[in-house]
Write an enzyme that holds these catalytic residues in place. Structure first.
Site, PDB file in Angstrom:
ATOM      1  N   LYS A   1      50.439  45.026  45.968  1.00 31.05           N
ATOM      2  CA  LYS A   1      50.101  44.822  47.367  1.00 31.05           C
ATOM      3  C   LYS A   1      50.683  45.962  48.217  1.00 31.05           C
ATOM      4  O   LYS A   1      49.992  46.535  49.064  1.00 31.05           O
ATOM      5  CB  LYS A   1      50.668  43.477  47.813  1.00 31.05           C
TER       6      LYS A   1
ATOM      7  N   ARG B   1      56.013  39.409  52.587  1.00 21.78           N
ATOM      8  CA  ARG B   1      55.042  39.108  51.527  1.00 21.78           C
ATOM      9  C   ARG B   1      55.531  39.631  50.177  1.00 21.78           C
ATOM     10  O   ARG B   1      55.936  40.777  50.054  1.00 21.78           O
ATOM     11  CB  ARG B   1      53.711  39.780  51.847  1.00 21.78           C
TER      12      ARG B   1
ATOM     13  N   GLY C   1      49.149  33.040  43.243  1.00 22.63           N
ATOM     14  CA  GLY C   1      49.771  31.779  43.619  1.00 22.63           C
ATOM     15  C   GLY C   1      51.169  31.566  43.069  1.00 22.63           C
ATOM     16  O   GLY C   1      51.739  30.487  43.204  1.00 22.63           O
TER      17      GLY C   1
ATOM     18  N   MET D   1      54.063  33.585  43.601  1.00 24.31           N
ATOM     19  CA  MET D   1      55.171  33.875  44.509  1.00 24.31           C
ATOM     20  C   MET D   1      54.656  33.768  45.929  1.00 24.31           C
ATOM     21  O   MET D   1      53.484  33.538  46.147  1.00 24.31           O
ATOM     22  CB  MET D   1      55.740  35.237  44.190  1.00 24.31           C
TER      23      MET D   1
ATOM     24  N   ARG E   1      42.806  45.366  46.417  1.00 27.04           N
ATOM     25  CA  ARG E   1      43.140  45.505  44.991  1.00 27.04           C
ATOM     26  C   ARG E   1      41.840  45.642  44.221  1.00 27.04           C
ATOM     27  O   ARG E   1      40.759  45.350  44.759  1.00 27.04           O
ATOM     28  CB  ARG E   1      43.937  44.298  44.504  1.00 27.04           C
TER      29      ARG E   1
ATOM     30  N   HIS F   1      37.697  27.832   5.824  1.00 31.04           N
ATOM     31  CA  HIS F   1      36.405  28.233   5.250  1.00 31.04           C
ATOM     32  C   HIS F   1      35.308  28.121   6.302  1.00 31.04           C
ATOM     33  O   HIS F   1      34.524  29.051   6.505  1.00 31.04           O
ATOM     34  CB  HIS F   1      36.101  27.341   4.048  1.00 31.04           C
TER      35      HIS F   1
ATOM     36  N   SER G   1      37.544  51.250   0.543  1.00 27.31           N
ATOM     37  CA  SER G   1      37.361  50.366   1.685  1.00 27.31           C
ATOM     38  C   SER G   1      38.554  49.419   1.721  1.00 27.31           C
ATOM     39  O   SER G   1      38.795  48.677   0.765  1.00 27.31           O
ATOM     40  CB  SER G   1      36.052  49.593   1.544  1.00 27.31           C
TER      41      SER G   1
ATOM     42  N   CYS H   1      37.053  46.813   5.702  1.00 27.99           N
ATOM     43  CA  CYS H   1      36.078  45.725   5.770  1.00 27.99           C
ATOM     44  C   CYS H   1      36.739  44.366   5.926  1.00 27.99           C
ATOM     45  O   CYS H   1      36.080  43.343   5.883  1.00 27.99           O
ATOM     46  CB  CYS H   1      35.158  45.749   4.561  1.00 27.99           C
TER      47      CYS H   1
ATOM     48  N   TYR I   1      34.854  54.776   8.900  1.00 28.55           N
ATOM     49  CA  TYR I   1      34.120  53.671   9.521  1.00 28.55           C
ATOM     50  C   TYR I   1      34.940  52.390   9.492  1.00 28.55           C
ATOM     51  O   TYR I   1      35.888  52.264   8.720  1.00 28.55           O
ATOM     52  CB  TYR I   1      32.766  53.446   8.830  1.00 28.55           C
TER      53      TYR I   1
HETATM   54  P1  ADP Z   1      48.741  36.338  48.587  1.00 26.12           P
HETATM   55  O1  ADP Z   1      49.330  37.285  47.622  1.00 26.12           O
HETATM   56  O2  ADP Z   1      48.891  34.920  48.220  1.00 26.12           O
HETATM   57  O3  ADP Z   1      47.342  36.730  48.970  1.00 26.12           O
HETATM   58  P2  ADP Z   1      49.553  37.478  51.072  1.00 26.12           P
HETATM   59  O4  ADP Z   1      50.855  38.140  51.171  1.00 26.12           O
HETATM   60  O5  ADP Z   1      48.392  38.373  50.957  1.00 26.12           O
HETATM   61  O6  ADP Z   1      49.632  36.461  49.898  1.00 26.12           O
HETATM   62  O7  ADP Z   1      49.441  36.561  52.348  1.00 26.12           O
HETATM   63  C1  ADP Z   1      48.894  35.273  52.438  1.00 26.12           C
HETATM   64  C2  ADP Z   1      47.902  35.205  53.588  1.00 26.12           C
HETATM   65  O8  ADP Z   1      48.488  35.621  54.795  1.00 26.12           O
HETATM   66  C3  ADP Z   1      46.725  36.126  53.358  1.00 26.12           C
HETATM   67  O9  ADP Z   1      45.544  35.495  53.794  1.00 26.12           O
HETATM   68  C4  ADP Z   1      47.033  37.315  54.211  1.00 26.12           C
HETATM   69  O10 ADP Z   1      45.885  37.970  54.642  1.00 26.12           O
HETATM   70  C5  ADP Z   1      47.780  36.684  55.374  1.00 26.12           C
HETATM   71  N1  ADP Z   1      48.728  37.637  55.953  1.00 26.12           N
HETATM   72  C6  ADP Z   1      49.747  38.250  55.333  1.00 26.12           C
HETATM   73  N2  ADP Z   1      50.381  39.083  56.165  1.00 26.12           N
HETATM   74  C7  ADP Z   1      49.768  38.988  57.357  1.00 26.12           C
HETATM   75  C8  ADP Z   1      49.961  39.614  58.615  1.00 26.12           C
HETATM   76  N3  ADP Z   1      50.916  40.521  58.816  1.00 26.12           N
HETATM   77  N4  ADP Z   1      49.127  39.270  59.607  1.00 26.12           N
HETATM   78  C9  ADP Z   1      48.159  38.366  59.397  1.00 26.12           C
HETATM   79  N5  ADP Z   1      47.920  37.736  58.250  1.00 26.12           N
HETATM   80  C10 ADP Z   1      48.708  38.048  57.211  1.00 26.12           C
HETATM   81 MG    MG Z   2      46.683  38.221  49.689  1.00 22.92          MG
END
Ligand code: ADP
Ligand code: MG
Ligand code: MG
Length: 949
Positions: free
Chosen positions: A40, A109, A118, A120, A355, A471, A828, A896, A916
């Site tokens: 990220k 974040r 989901g 962290m 990403r 088998h 082989s 083989c 091969y």
């Molecule tokens: P995840 O990895 O679960 O996507 P994120 O760090 O991307 O977590 O954040 C969770 C949500 O919060 C996402 O929808 C993201 O777009 C939103 N978000 C994160 N940082 C900001 C920010 N600075 N302003 C507005 N929305 C944010």
């Molecule tokens: Mg995100």
């Protein structure tokens, strides 16, 4: 706020000159360094640097996390850096962190090198407290919005920073909704939200024993710590274990501090997620969802139904245009489909994440070809995007992904694909019904070689016992038919012709559906999708063949399989197993007689009967493979595999003996009855005629004849019995003990070539001798081949070209390769047997008993029968390649064993210079792709990296 003086800061900076640096502003960070900045963070840095609108912020590195976990406290200097970067943020945004008038709010974040969806957490709206809310209200003139943001922050901060469970917060929220009679969040007023905030603060105090920290710096410290700790949280640790994420792949999470932007500031605000191309089809179009007047997490949480991104064109035409441009900027930079998050705050677009987009296999193929056409990536890069194993999905029928239902039973995904048919519990019946055009699922506790005709007749195979290498599994995979093995919930009763799963009874003829890809069994027919080759696969395969160096051949035992192999692009047959041909119903009796023969003459008599059948198979295979080599392996398995078992025979013998006794007793019946009860005897006039009939029957002596036969078979089977058949009289050893068998096969091969040549078919036979451990075995067999060759050439008046070679599947053969290559023209590798021998593991026992423990205890990382053991078995292979070619530089070498279709093993085979790999017809596209990968990767890393012997 309590801040250090600048002077002191400067000094510290010089002190720290050669210390680690923990923070990077989005303008500074190296976007290619995901390991340091997390995925990220790297994305945010890159987007900022290529001019996309990202809210200002900075990244705390994964190293800071690692150091924190090591010392169990913030590493020295980290917080000073954080202060410095926060100060810079304040300047950039012209806001103050904790400033009641113009409060700066940030998100904290998490984000590691690999995405762990989901696992962290992220804290939003940090910087709010009882004072700053006031300032924000004054600024936004929207109390409801502010208190909504505050309560979201209180909950996330409470949970991630302080470890307060969600339940308490959720209860409060639900109660408030009830109190104000609100169905959804949006119906709560500012007043209600204020109440929620007050209760949330109480909840934090109650749960932690301390008041909610009003100091925004304390909030920041606690949040960073919370994110740091989440790396070692149970959820995250389990996830990494589950998906085999090693510390080399991702170590620690970065923390991204990002200025908050708000998509919920009215109808000129929105939030959404997008893909630069459709991840389901690969089509180049705007794809994604958005919600007007909402915050990021609302899209995911599904509070309101989001709208498709193309509607933004009418809602906010300017932003839409900007997004379109941005899509192309992102793709041009990353040269890969992107998946991004954005937020629109009062008509201004912000990017929050990007990403590489995860796509299904179809979309991946299409975009691979499209991106090359658009000049964004090279052919090599396009090929490397495609995980070879993924191609498997295209080749089989599959259950409609929309179908959701509990399976009746689950087992092991032994052979991929899906099939529907009637349950049948024995192979003969399956063959009978199959010949009448019924669709059959052959259902057995486990299968044996003598069930093979049932496999041919069935759409799929289901067993209640056995694993991926049973088998049933091996044969089904070879044939490309779906198989679920080891469905232990299934209680099969052959007598009653039924199978039970709990209360459910499945009778013969009931319809079931197998999902061999997932290992599931469903009652009834289930909607299915036909194999669906992406349009672009052909192009990709052509590219693959262009780059690959190692050829891909097929293991094919029948004309059908050969045909399919050729369609999938096989460049030869690397293994044609002749024994499968003997298992067919019309041949097994002949085969048995040949084996049971007491004298060589008798054995030859039976062998002669088999010759035309075997010859016919070969002719058809040569036709299918016209112009390509066909490697035919002479008989390999121990003979007892073709014979009835000792128990079965003892049973028959006993039954026949009892029968004889009963017959004798029947003949004696009139006399016996007369002796016991003369009156009764008089009342039974028919008894005499019955007795006469029995007598006539006995005179024929049918039972005695059969009994003698069975006893003879039993004696012979006992003689042939081996304590350890896999290490016993099999392969070339058996061929030398019973030369008539190999003679018959060799003759059939040459005659088939002669017949094919007459049809103008370019038949290229390569005769392969199995289980060779010394060159002397080949020296023994070779003259017989040469004699038969001469004899057939003369008889048919043709010139027959062929090759004579050997399997290398015994460790000693690897070590004696130099000598063996004086006779063998090709090698082989049979890596199944070679792995068994090298480890001294019997495969079935190893996989059923101790390999799982070895795996969990970390003694062996992989099952060597699935993943080629490069260090041991591979080393033997390298010796054989090197020394074999010292004797015969043009020695052709292939593999083989089942490993031949396994991408990692293919890469190894490429590296050690094999010519091969040979694999089952259905894995050929996978192997071709893997072969290309091997060659491309090798070029990328430059010099050939082969481990020294
Ligand atoms: P995840 O990895 O679960 O996507 P994120 O760090 O991307 O977590 O954040 C969770 C949500 O919060 C996402 O929808 C993201 O777009 C939103 N978000 C994160 N940082 C900001 C920010 N600075 N302003 C507005 N929305 C944010
Ligand atoms: Mg995100
Ligand atoms: Mg073998």
């Amino acid at each position: 706020m309590a801040r250090k003086t600048t002077g002191k800061k400067e000094k510290e900076k010089t002190d720290m000159a050669d210390k680690k640096r923990y923070c990077y502003a989005f303008e500074e960070g190296d976007g290619t360094n995901k390991k340091l900045l997390g995925g990220k963070g790297a994305g945010l840095c890159t987007m900022t640097q290529i001019g996309l609108p990202v809210p200002p912020g900075f990244v705390i590195t994964t190293e800071a996390n690692v150091d924190y976990l090591e010392y169990d406290k913030f590493p020295e200097g980290l917080m000073d850096e954080v202060h410095e970067y926060m100060e810079a943020l304040e300047k950039k945004t012209e806001k103050g962190f904790g400033d009641p008038n113009k409060p700066l709010l940030v998100s904290v974040r998490s984000g590691s090198a690999l995405s762990m969806p989901g696992m962290m957490d992220t804290i939003l709206n940090l910087g709010l407290n009882d004072e700053t809310v006031g300032g924000l209200c004054a600024l936004t003139k929207n109390e409801r919005f502010v208190y909504d943001a505050y309560r979201r922050f209180l909950q996330l901060f409470g949970k991630i920073g302080l470890g307060v469970k969600d339940e308490g917060f959720d209860e409060i929220f639900e109660e408030t909704k009830k109190k104000y009679n609100a169905q959804v969040d949006t119906e709560l007023t500012a007043e209600a939200m204020k109440e929620v905030c007050a209760h949330f603060k109480d909840n934090i105090k109650k749960q932690t024993g301390r008041p909610f920290p009003q100091d925004v710096w304390a909030q920041l410290y606690i949040s960073i710590e919370g994110v740091f700790r989440s790396w070692m949280g149970k959820r995250a640790v389990d996830y990494r274990r589950q998906f085999n994420i090693t510390p080399e792949m991702a170590l620690g999470t970065a923390v991204n501090i990002c200025t908050m932007v708000f998509g919920n500031m009215g109808n000129d605000s929105a939030t959404g997620v997008g893909f630069t191309r459709d991840p389901g089809t690969g089509e180049h179009m705007m794809y994604g969802d958005y919600l007007i007047n909402a915050q990021g997490e609302d899209v995911v949480a599904g509070i309101r139904t989001p709208r498709p991104l193309r509607e933004l064109r009418t809602d906010m035409p300017d932003i839409y245009k900007e997004l379109e441009k941005l899509n192309s900027t992102l793709e041009k930079h990353y040269r890969e489909v992107q998946d991004y998050e954005f937020t629109i705050e009062r008509g201004k677009l912000y990017m929050l994440q990007t990403r590489n987009g995860k796509m299904n296999a179809w979309a991946l193929c299409k975009t691979s070809v499209d991106l090359v056409k658009e000049g964004l990536i090279t052919e090599e890069e396009a090929l490397l995007r495609i995980d070879p194993d993924m191609l498997e999905q295209f080749l089989h029928r599959r259950i409609d992904p929309d179908f959701k239902q509990e399976p009746l039973a689950v087992g092991i995904s032994a052979s991929p694909g899906a099939a529907t048919g009637k349950v049948v519990f024995d192979a003969d019946r399956a063959e009978y019904l199959g010949n009448q055009g019924e669709k059959i699922i052959l259902t057995r506790v486990e299968t044996k070689p003598e069930d093979i005709h049932g496999f041919f007749a069935a759409q799929g195979i289901l067993t209640s016992r056995g694993g991926k290498t049973s088998h049933a599994a091996v044969v089904a995979r070879g044939m490309g038919k779906p198989c679920v093995s080891g469905a232990e919930g299934l209680d099969i009763n052959y007598e009653l012709k039924e199978a039970r799963v709990g209360d459910v009874v499945m009778k013969e003829g009931d319809i079931v559906t197998l999902d061999g890809t997932a290992g599931a069994v469903y009652l009834g027919a289930v909607p299915m999708l036909d194999p669906d080759l992406p349009k672009d696969l052909k192009t990709l395969m052509e590219w693959a063949d262009k780059y690959a160096k190692i050829e891909v051949w097929a293991n094919a035992d029948t004309p059908d399989m050969a045909q399919r192999a050729r369609e999938h692009g096989a460049m030869g047959i690397g293994l044609c197993r002749t024994e499968r041909m003997f298992n067919e119903a019309d041949r097994l009796p002949l085969m048995r007689n040949m084996i049971l023969a007491d004298t060589p003459e008798e054995r030859k008599r039976w062998a002669d009967k088999l010759t035309p059948m075997q010859r016919q198979d070969f002719v058809e295979i040569f036709r299918a493979m016209n112009g390509l080599p066909v490697t035919i392996r002479l008989l390999d398995p121990p003979l007892h595999e073709f014979l009835p078992s000792i128990e079965e025979l003892i049973n028959d013998v006993n039954r026949l003996r009892e029968f004889s006794q009963i017959m004798y007793a029947m003949e004696q019946l009139p006399g016996t009855v007369a002796m016991l009860d003369p009156e009764l005897y008089k009342q039974m006039p028919s008894i005499e005629s019955l007795t006469r009939e029995v007598g006539d029957y006995r005179a024929k002596g049918l039972d005695q004849k059969l009994l003698k036969q069975k006893e003879q078979v039993l004696r012979r089977v006992r003689v042939l019995h081996e304590y350890n058949p896999m290490l016993g009289n099999r392969g070339v050893r058996c061929g030398i003990s019973f030369p008539e068998i190999y003679d018959m096969q060799i003759k059939a091969i040459f005659e088939a070539v002669a017949i094919a040549l007459r049809e103008k078919i370019d038949a290229r036979a390569e005769i392969m001798i199995p289980n060779v451990c010394t060159v002397q075995e080949l020296v023994w067999v070779k003259p017989r081949v040469e004699n038969l060759h001469k004899e057939v050439e003369k008889r048919y008046n043709v010139k027959i070209k062929y090759k004579f070679g050997t399997m290398v599947e015994i460790a000693r053969a690897c070590l004696r390769a130099a000598r063996i290559a004086t006779v063998a023209e090709f090698f082989s590798f049979g890596t199944n047997d070679l792995s068994q021998g090298t480890f001294s593991f019997s495969r079935e026992d190893a996989e059923n008993k101790f390999l799982p423990i070895y795996n969990t205890e970390g003694i062996l990382r992989h099952n060597p029968f699935e993943i080629l053991d490069e260090l041991g078995v591979g080393r033997l292979m390298q010796i054989a390649v090197k020394e074999g070619r010292e004797t015969r530089p043009d020695l052709k070498i292939g593999i083989c064993g089942e490993h031949g279709g396994q991408p990692q093993a293919i890469e190894f085979c490429h590296r050690i210079g094999l010519n091969y790999v040979s694999c089952s017809p259905m894995r050929i596209p996978i192997a071709r792709m893997a072969a290309a990968h091997a060659a491309i990767k090798e070029n990328q890393v430059g010099a050939q990296v082969t481990r020294a012997l």
